[in-house]
Design an enzyme around this catalytic site. Structure first.
Site, PDB file in Angstrom:
ATOM      1  N   TRP A   1      -2.576   7.887   6.562  1.00  0.00           N
ATOM      2  CA  TRP A   1      -2.877   6.735   7.412  1.00  0.00           C
ATOM      3  C   TRP A   1      -3.853   5.795   6.724  1.00  0.00           C
ATOM      4  CZ3 TRP A   1      -7.620   5.104   9.277  1.00  0.00           C
ATOM      5  CH2 TRP A   1      -7.581   4.042  10.186  1.00  0.00           C
ATOM      6  N   HIS A   2      -4.813   6.344   5.993  1.00  0.00           N
ATOM      7  CA  HIS A   2      -5.816   5.499   5.356  1.00  0.00           C
ATOM      8  C   HIS A   2      -5.239   4.630   4.252  1.00  0.00           C
ATOM      9  CE1 HIS A   2      -8.855   7.936   7.465  1.00  0.00           C
ATOM     10  NE2 HIS A   2      -9.685   6.954   7.188  1.00  0.00           N
ATOM     11  N   GLY A   3      -4.152   5.028   3.644  1.00  0.00           N
ATOM     12  CA  GLY A   3      -3.581   4.190   2.599  1.00  0.00           C
ATOM     13  C   GLY A   3      -2.306   4.779   2.022  1.00  0.00           C
TER      14      GLY A   3
END
Length: 519
Positions: A328-330
């Protein structure tokens, strides 16, 4: 639009504030509409083209939420499941396209030599946050916990500008009742003083502390990305500089969001609570990005079965949740590695607790040396994780980690040579510690160390913003006040905060984005 920009501070915020309360004197619905429209303008400042995307997402999820509420009232369980599945699938599909399509095509081409072509997709700001916020709303509507028949209220809930770009992830049931209160539409001087104080502290953290230490992190990680070799001092300096840059950047943003919202009489949930004071990785994730941790726990970890199906399944669920949290963060393998590391950390931490319980240890009691050892170990493993989080690619991350492990040698700046007795210099040489140039940080070593020591002391020893402001309940949650530093609306605090704000404003000329904007 950035919170740390002159356009926001001296134009958008005053106009939005005055318009909201002036309109609120005559019509609450129109005041809510004004704030909804202002939030859309705030979002469109970056790229007006994506306002349509945001509105389409809002319209779709509002319709799905209405349908879920209707089916819940009629007791149609199976139809509810299908509607919820459709809504979540559409939300994740939108997020997946914009955030992961390029990543998927690139890796498919590399692995299978496919030769697929796709135009670079620009990631809309805040898409993860407004998508997760709406998924939480749909699940809560499915459960019958919330319903929203007023489209303006729903649109305001999603787009409310203090949280829109970088969180926190909000719940409808904790936000919208506040907009139903008459007091929300009247100017309150306590809200003004508390909100401006919290905002000023957050702005100072961002533009003075986080942006002040950022160049040291950037020089080391850029050198590693370009193929340079990081020695011991460079590697640790860069890793620690980024560790504190991210800390004060995210902490500053969270304070600013809470402070801005408080100006409008609305309290946000806490999103950041001194995570580097955590004594284990479980506690770290109760303190870092708290609303995201809550979302992953409530809507992913529990959905996978939580701890209800035995220890082995529990550990798998923990690892899978953090792995997906990393993704989700990247869209990158370094983020996936970061998530996997934290999943492994959590599995080890929970397993260790089970061992201690089996040995009869009281996990609620600890000694000061034990807490210090726990804080130190937790901090060190978090720093290792941040290397993957920040590095451009695996090679850069491994280069810095190799330097931190001493595998690339230990070089001290030549300017330090005269500080040591010649016998000590000889001993250091025999241990592989030499003096020479440090390309990534040469000429800046002393300043870098000073920044790291100062920010480390602040992170470990100083109370956080909500503790300082605890007597005035700055956020939705109750906070225990600090024993030695409590804010009061008096002349001393007015002068102190005013000086911090003034200095921060003078530093706003070199505008920089918040690090979490890219997620």
């Amino acid at each position: 639009m950035l919170f740390n920009s002159y356009a926001f501070l001296f134009l958008f915020l005053p106009v939005t504030f005055l318009g909201f309360f002036q309109i609120g004197r005559y019509s609450w619905p129109l005041a809510a509409l004004w704030l909804f429209a202002a939030s859309l303008f705030f979002y469109g400042w970056w790229n007006p083209a994506y306002v349509g995307l945001l509105l389409a997402s809002i319209l779709f999820n509002y319709a799905v939420g209405m349908a879920l509420s209707k089916e819940h009232a009629h007791g149609h369980v199976n139809r509810k499941k299908w509607i919820l599945g459709l809504g979540i699938a559409a939300d994740l599909g939108l997020l997946g396209y914009y955030k992961y399509a390029n990543f998927f095509v690139e890796n498919a081409n590399t692995a299978l030599n496919l030769g697929w072509q796709i135009e670079p997709i620009i990631l809309p700001l805040g898409i993860s946050f407004f998508t997760f916020t709406q998924i939480a709303f749909l699940v809560d509507a499915y459960r019958g916990e919330v319903k929203e028949a007023n489209f303006i209220h729903y649109g305001l809930f999603v787009t409310y500008f203090p949280h829109l770009i970088a969180g926190p992830v909000l719940h409808h049931k904790e936000m919208m009742p506040q907009f139903a209160l008459p007091a929300t539409y009247r100017v309150d001087w306590e809200n003004l003083s508390v909100g401006l104080t919290i905002f000023s502290i957050g702005l100072f953290k961002k533009v003075v502390l986080a942006d002040g230490i950022a160049p040291f992190a950037s020089s080391v990680f850029t050198a590693a990305a370009d193929g340079g070799t990081s020695t011991f001092l460079e590697a640790w300096g860069g890793a620690l500089a980024y560790t504190f840059q991210l800390y004060f950047d995210f902490s500053g943003y969270s304070d600013m969001a809470i402070g801005i919202s408080r100006l409008f009489g609305v309290k946000l949930p806490l999103n950041f609570n001194s995570p580097y004071k955590a004594v284990n990785i479980i506690e770290f994730w109760r303190r870092w990005h708290m609303t995201l941790s809550r979302f992953l726990r409530d809507y992913l970890y529990f959905a996978l079965g939580g701890n209800r199906k035995g220890p082995a399944r529990r550990y798998f669920n923990l690892f899978a949740t953090m792995l997906l949290g990393g993704l989700w963060h990247g869209a990158g393998w370094t983020f996936i590695m970061w998530g996997a590391l934290h999943g492994l950390y959590l599995v080890i931490n929970h397993a260790w607790h089970q061992v201690r319980k089996a040995l009869g240890h009281d996990l609620k009691r600890s000694t000061s040396p034990g807490r210090f050892a726990g804080m130190t170990l937790t901090f060190l493993v978090v720093v290792i994780g941040w290397v993957f989080f920040r590095a451009k690619n695996f090679d850069a991350a491994l280069s810095i980690l190799s330097g931190m492990a001493g595998l690339n040698g230990a070089i001290l700046p030549g300017s330090w040579y005269g500080l040591f007795h010649w016998r000590l210099v000889e001993l250091m040489g025999s241990l592989g510690i030499h003096f020479g140039p440090l390309p990534a940080i040469d000429g800046k070593v002393d300043m870098m160390i000073g920044w790291i020591v100062a920010l480390w002391a602040l992170a470990w020893l100083a109370p956080n913003t909500q503790q300082i402001m605890a007597n005035f309940k700055p956020a939705l949650e109750n906070v225990t006040p600090t024993k030695w530093l409590r804010w009061q609306p008096d002349k001393l605090w007015l002068t102190t905060i005013g000086m911090c704000l003034l200095y921060a404003v003078t530093e706003m000329g070199k505008v920089s984005e918040f690090l979490y904007f890219q997620f």
